[in-house]
Each structure stands twice: as C-alpha cells, then as structure tokens.
Design a protein around this motif. Sequence first.
Motif, PDB file in Angstrom:
ATOM      1  N   GLU A 136     -10.653  -0.778  -0.835  1.00  0.00           N
ATOM      2  CA  GLU A 136      -9.733  -1.153   0.236  1.00  0.00           C
ATOM      3  C   GLU A 136      -8.323  -0.638  -0.048  1.00  0.00           C
ATOM      4  N   ARG A 137      -7.860  -0.812  -1.284  1.00  0.00           N
ATOM      5  CA  ARG A 137      -6.525  -0.342  -1.651  1.00  0.00           C
ATOM      6  C   ARG A 137      -6.420  -0.239  -3.161  1.00  0.00           C
ATOM      7  N   VAL A 138      -5.470   0.561  -3.606  1.00  0.00           N
ATOM      8  CA  VAL A 138      -5.205   0.785  -5.026  1.00  0.00           C
ATOM      9  C   VAL A 138      -3.721   0.567  -5.260  1.00  0.00           C
ATOM     10  N   GLY A 139      -3.372  -0.187  -6.298  1.00  0.00           N
ATOM     11  CA  GLY A 139      -1.970  -0.494  -6.562  1.00  0.00           C
ATOM     12  C   GLY A 139      -1.505   0.014  -7.911  1.00  0.00           C
ATOM     13  N   PHE A 140      -0.230   0.420  -7.965  1.00  0.00           N
ATOM     14  CA  PHE A 140       0.403   0.852  -9.202  1.00  0.00           C
ATOM     15  C   PHE A 140       1.639  -0.007  -9.464  1.00  0.00           C
ATOM     16  N   LYS A 141       1.855  -0.331 -10.714  1.00  0.00           N
ATOM     17  CA  LYS A 141       2.999  -1.149 -11.121  1.00  0.00           C
ATOM     18  C   LYS A 141       4.202  -0.256 -11.382  1.00  0.00           C
ATOM     19  N   VAL A 142       5.373  -0.635 -10.836  1.00  0.00           N
ATOM     20  CA  VAL A 142       6.609   0.076 -11.135  1.00  0.00           C
ATOM     21  C   VAL A 142       7.485  -0.788 -12.037  1.00  0.00           C
ATOM     22  N   GLN A 143       8.367  -0.130 -12.771  1.00  0.00           N
ATOM     23  CA  GLN A 143       9.135  -0.833 -13.790  1.00  0.00           C
ATOM     24  C   GLN A 143      10.289  -1.647 -13.208  1.00  0.00           C
ATOM     25  N   TYR A 185       8.132  13.225   2.129  1.00  0.00           N
ATOM     26  CA  TYR A 185       6.911  14.037   2.181  1.00  0.00           C
ATOM     27  C   TYR A 185       6.270  13.978   3.568  1.00  0.00           C
ATOM     28  N   GLY A 186       6.770  13.023   4.395  1.00  0.00           N
ATOM     29  CA  GLY A 186       6.253  12.872   5.749  1.00  0.00           C
ATOM     30  C   GLY A 186       5.260  11.756   5.927  1.00  0.00           C
ATOM     31  N   ILE A 187       5.235  10.807   4.982  1.00  0.00           N
ATOM     32  CA  ILE A 187       4.288   9.694   5.034  1.00  0.00           C
ATOM     33  C   ILE A 187       5.044   8.396   5.306  1.00  0.00           C
ATOM     34  N   ALA A 188       4.589   7.636   6.277  1.00  0.00           N
ATOM     35  CA  ALA A 188       5.225   6.361   6.611  1.00  0.00           C
ATOM     36  C   ALA A 188       4.892   5.311   5.558  1.00  0.00           C
ATOM     37  N   THR A 189       5.814   4.390   5.316  1.00  0.00           N
ATOM     38  CA  THR A 189       5.603   3.301   4.368  1.00  0.00           C
ATOM     39  C   THR A 189       5.853   1.956   5.051  1.00  0.00           C
ATOM     40  N   LYS A 190       5.321   0.905   4.449  1.00  0.00           N
ATOM     41  CA  LYS A 190       5.572  -0.454   4.915  1.00  0.00           C
ATOM     42  C   LYS A 190       5.866  -1.330   3.704  1.00  0.00           C
ATOM     43  N   ARG A 191       6.870  -2.210   3.843  1.00  0.00           N
ATOM     44  CA  ARG A 191       7.318  -3.024   2.708  1.00  0.00           C
ATOM     45  C   ARG A 191       6.940  -4.482   2.930  1.00  0.00           C
ATOM     46  N   PHE A 192       6.552  -5.149   1.846  1.00  0.00           N
ATOM     47  CA  PHE A 192       6.153  -6.550   1.883  1.00  0.00           C
ATOM     48  C   PHE A 192       6.918  -7.319   0.810  1.00  0.00           C
ATOM     49  N   ALA A 193       7.322  -8.531   1.138  1.00  0.00           N
ATOM     50  CA  ALA A 193       8.015  -9.391   0.177  1.00  0.00           C
ATOM     51  C   ALA A 193       7.030  -9.944  -0.838  1.00  0.00           C
ATOM     52  N   GLU A 207       6.738  -7.730  -4.853  1.00  0.00           N
ATOM     53  CA  GLU A 207       7.294  -6.915  -3.776  1.00  0.00           C
ATOM     54  C   GLU A 207       6.528  -5.595  -3.741  1.00  0.00           C
ATOM     55  N   THR A 208       6.110  -5.181  -2.558  1.00  0.00           N
ATOM     56  CA  THR A 208       5.146  -4.086  -2.443  1.00  0.00           C
ATOM     57  C   THR A 208       5.548  -3.082  -1.373  1.00  0.00           C
ATOM     58  N   VAL A 209       5.362  -1.813  -1.689  1.00  0.00           N
ATOM     59  CA  VAL A 209       5.454  -0.728  -0.720  1.00  0.00           C
ATOM     60  C   VAL A 209       4.051  -0.165  -0.533  1.00  0.00           C
ATOM     61  N   ARG A 210       3.608  -0.100   0.721  1.00  0.00           N
ATOM     62  CA  ARG A 210       2.245   0.359   1.024  1.00  0.00           C
ATOM     63  C   ARG A 210       2.304   1.619   1.889  1.00  0.00           C
ATOM     64  N   PHE A 211       1.380   2.539   1.626  1.00  0.00           N
ATOM     65  CA  PHE A 211       1.293   3.771   2.418  1.00  0.00           C
ATOM     66  C   PHE A 211      -0.120   4.335   2.303  1.00  0.00           C
ATOM     67  N   VAL A 212      -0.443   5.268   3.173  1.00  0.00           N
ATOM     68  CA  VAL A 212      -1.729   5.963   3.114  1.00  0.00           C
ATOM     69  C   VAL A 212      -1.478   7.352   2.553  1.00  0.00           C
ATOM     70  N   ALA A 213      -2.080   7.644   1.405  1.00  0.00           N
ATOM     71  CA  ALA A 213      -1.891   8.924   0.733  1.00  0.00           C
ATOM     72  C   ALA A 213      -2.626  10.042   1.473  1.00  0.00           C
ATOM     73  N   PRO A 214      -2.317  11.299   1.177  1.00  0.00           N
ATOM     74  CA  PRO A 214      -3.009  12.410   1.831  1.00  0.00           C
ATOM     75  C   PRO A 214      -4.522  12.392   1.644  1.00  0.00           C
ATOM     76  N   SER A 215      -5.012  11.696   0.641  1.00  0.00           N
ATOM     77  CA  SER A 215      -6.456  11.580   0.408  1.00  0.00           C
ATOM     78  C   SER A 215      -7.116  10.590   1.350  1.00  0.00           C
ATOM     79  N   GLY A 216      -6.300   9.823   2.107  1.00  0.00           N
ATOM     80  CA  GLY A 216      -6.834   8.800   3.003  1.00  0.00           C
ATOM     81  C   GLY A 216      -6.911   7.422   2.396  1.00  0.00           C
ATOM     82  N   HIS A 217      -6.543   7.278   1.121  1.00  0.00           N
ATOM     83  CA  HIS A 217      -6.598   5.973   0.459  1.00  0.00           C
ATOM     84  C   HIS A 217      -5.313   5.181   0.691  1.00  0.00           C
TER      85      HIS A 217
END
Length: 303
Positions: free
Chosen positions: A63-70, A85-93, A103-113
């Motif tokens: 469904e989704r894959v997440g990465f931790k930022v510092q 890069y031309g990809i829309a993002t959405k932010r969540f508290a 706190e999360t930033v979500r987007f759909v990568a060029p691979s479709g994930h």
Amino acid sequence: MGILRLSHVEVRCPDLELSTAYYTEVMGLIETAVEDEAVYLKGWDEQQHHSLILRYAPTYGVERVGFKVQHAEDLDELTSAIEGYGIATKRFAAGELGPGSGETVRFVAPSGHTIELVHGMEQIGNALPLHNPPPEPQGLSGMHPPRIDHVFLMCEDVDEITRFYTEVLGFRLTEQIVADDGHQLATFLERTHTAHDIAFIVGPDAAFHHVAYWVDDWNDLRRSADIAAYHGVRIDAGPTRHGATRGWGLYFFDPAGNRNEVYTGGYWADPDREPITWTEAQMGRAVFYYEGVVDQNFLTVHS
C-alpha cells in the motif's frame, strides 16, 4: 541530514486476524496498536512505534512505503525537490495517519508506489533497560527479527526510478544488473551505508516483490527456515546467498500472499564506493549466487 533509513511498509491483507497471528507468532513481530482495519507491528529492537502495517483489503500487495528523515526541516527540502521534479505532494500532521505516526509528506513516485517521508514517529522503546541490558528481551516468539532491513519493488522503468531516488531523494547506487541493451534491469540503493535499503527490478509499475527483516547471522537464518517449515509456511527460495549485496536470504509467503524475506550479511557501503555491475548473462548468479538461475516464479508479480 535527509533520509536516514527505511521506516515502515504497509501491506494489504484480506484476513487481518490470520495475518496478525502469522506476523506475531511465526515472524515474531510485536503488535503495538490495532484499529478497525489495521494492525501495527515492529521488530523487537526497533525504538519507533511500528515498521509494518497490515491493512485490510480484498487482495495482497503493498500500500505504501515510508522513509525516516532526521530533521523536520528535511521534509521541507525534500518536498521542494520532489515538487521540482514535477510530482505533487501532500502533508499530514503527526498522528493524522494513525497510531504513532509522525509528520508525513506523501507522494506517488515515478514507479507508481505511494511513498512517505516521516519525521517524529512516536518512540516506544525496545523493552530493554538503558543500563546493563541483556542481549534481547525474554519470551520472544518465532523468528523475532530485531528490525526491518529493506523493501524490494517492481516497475517498468528502472532507469527512471533510479535517477529519481539518487538525484531527488539522495540515495546512493550500490549495485545494478544491466541488460545487454544498456538499460538497468535491477538496482540496489542505500542511505544507511548498507548494501541496500530499497531495490527495484523490472516488472509492472506499482508492483511489490518483498519486504525483508534483518536477522543477526546465518544461524538465525537457518533457524527461521526451521520455524517456517514447522508452521507449514510456504518457502519460496533459500536459505541461500545473493551475489548482489553478498547477503544471505530466506524467502517465504505470509497467509495473504505477500512475500517476506529474512536477510543477513552484506557489506558496508561508503558514499564514495563505486557501484558493482552485473551483466544480463549473470543475472541468475546476481540474485542466487549458489544456484546461478532465477526461477520465473520468483519474479511473480505482487501488485
């Protein structure tokens, strides 16, 4: 700065009760929260709230894959790069996406994930004291891997997704399998100085191959195979060695059909390390070094 490591993976399951029993009793992950249509789990040595989410759905897949930022500021910088890069993002508290979420930033990568960048996931500890701790908690079940290790995904254009991860998200290429025509068939990418945190192989866009959990050594891998066989879990491949990454792995399926791996070994990847290239003729040995061939069933699409 930037992305630290793989944070979490969410997989789809048509039977949450059965899948939860498998992941807690056979895999030996620790349940941290339950919602009506989701269960949250983690490896025993992970400090953060979860590294795996089981989400109710009619079929299996990722469904989704997440990465931790510092740092929180990394979310702003990465958002700017992704949108550039031309990809829309959405932010969540924090907390908006479920128990423990940061706190999360979500987007759909060029691979479709669907990809998430997360800062500030709740830290709940590993049940060990900070003074004079034992090697691991008592009473752990099943394979009980300490932590998540990597995720392996599929997409049509491996060249493009590799460029996106390296040029936009700051990943480093450690290894690649290159076709005779020069296109990348598979790539292995890292942020943790290990052999890989994420990898891609040619296949349908948005498809899922496996999620892997780390075990400490070959004996733990062998023991995991014993546990899988004892519980009647369908083993897909291994225990065996990979040419690419130099790691050892065991592949098997959860009750929904999601492929799992327990993995160990590999090498330390300095930032200035030159990538290793495998040719198309040696793809079998790159994936399964001992066997030298890749069974077509191993490339089964999990979308």
